[in-house]
Write a protein that holds these residues in place. Structure first.
Motif, PDB file in Angstrom:
ATOM      1  N   LEU A  39       0.679  -1.006  -0.206  1.00  0.00           N
ATOM      2  CA  LEU A  39      -0.051   0.113   0.145  1.00  0.00           C
ATOM      3  C   LEU A  39       0.780   1.219   0.083  1.00  0.00           C
ATOM      4  O   LEU A  39       0.609   2.427  -0.568  1.00  0.00           O
ATOM      5  CB  LEU A  39      -0.905  -0.051   1.101  1.00  0.00           C
ATOM      6  N   THR A  40       1.998   1.108   0.871  1.00  0.00           N
ATOM      7  CA  THR A  40       2.984   2.422   0.665  1.00  0.00           C
ATOM      8  C   THR A  40       3.335   2.441  -0.527  1.00  0.00           C
ATOM      9  O   THR A  40       3.520   3.632  -1.060  1.00  0.00           O
ATOM     10  CB  THR A  40       3.888   2.032   2.055  1.00  0.00           C
ATOM     11  N   VAL A  41       3.875   1.561  -1.058  1.00  0.00           N
ATOM     12  CA  VAL A  41       4.837   1.714  -2.394  1.00  0.00           C
ATOM     13  C   VAL A  41       3.616   2.177  -3.605  1.00  0.00           C
ATOM     14  O   VAL A  41       4.106   3.177  -4.367  1.00  0.00           O
ATOM     15  CB  VAL A  41       5.164   0.353  -3.013  1.00  0.00           C
ATOM     16  N   LEU A  42       2.604   1.853  -3.318  1.00  0.00           N
ATOM     17  CA  LEU A  42       1.447   2.313  -4.520  1.00  0.00           C
ATOM     18  C   LEU A  42       1.136   3.531  -4.397  1.00  0.00           C
ATOM     19  O   LEU A  42       0.928   4.554  -5.036  1.00  0.00           O
ATOM     20  CB  LEU A  42       0.152   1.357  -4.243  1.00  0.00           C
ATOM     21  N   ALA A  43       0.886   4.317  -2.808  1.00  0.00           N
ATOM     22  CA  ALA A  43       0.588   5.313  -2.460  1.00  0.00           C
ATOM     23  C   ALA A  43       1.547   6.274  -3.076  1.00  0.00           C
ATOM     24  O   ALA A  43       1.164   7.523  -3.276  1.00  0.00           O
ATOM     25  CB  ALA A  43       0.244   5.554  -1.080  1.00  0.00           C
TER      26      ALA A  43
END
Length: 65
Positions: A39-43
């Motif tokens: 989720l962090t990488v996507l955000a």
């Protein structure tokens, strides 16, 4: 070429709105969940990709002027 530029700008703004609406919609869902690296990488990566697309649009406009 004007139509292509307009289409690119509309696609860009559509993607930006979709990204922020998605973040808004999922923000309540992920409040209680431990932070996930995916989720962090996507955000972080989506805004970078969108900024590269915007730079491409601006450079295409600059070349035509």
């Amino acid at each position: 070429m004007k139509e292509k530029r307009k289409k690119g700008i509309l696609i860009y703004f559509g993607l930006v709105m979709l990204y922020f609406l998605g973040c808004f919609a999922f923000s309540d869902y992920y409040k209680g969940v431990d932070e996930d690296i995916t989720l962090t990488v996507l955000a972080v990566s989506v805004p970078i990709i969108l900024s590269l697309f915007w730079t491409y649009i601006l450079e295409a406009i600059k070349k035509k002027l």
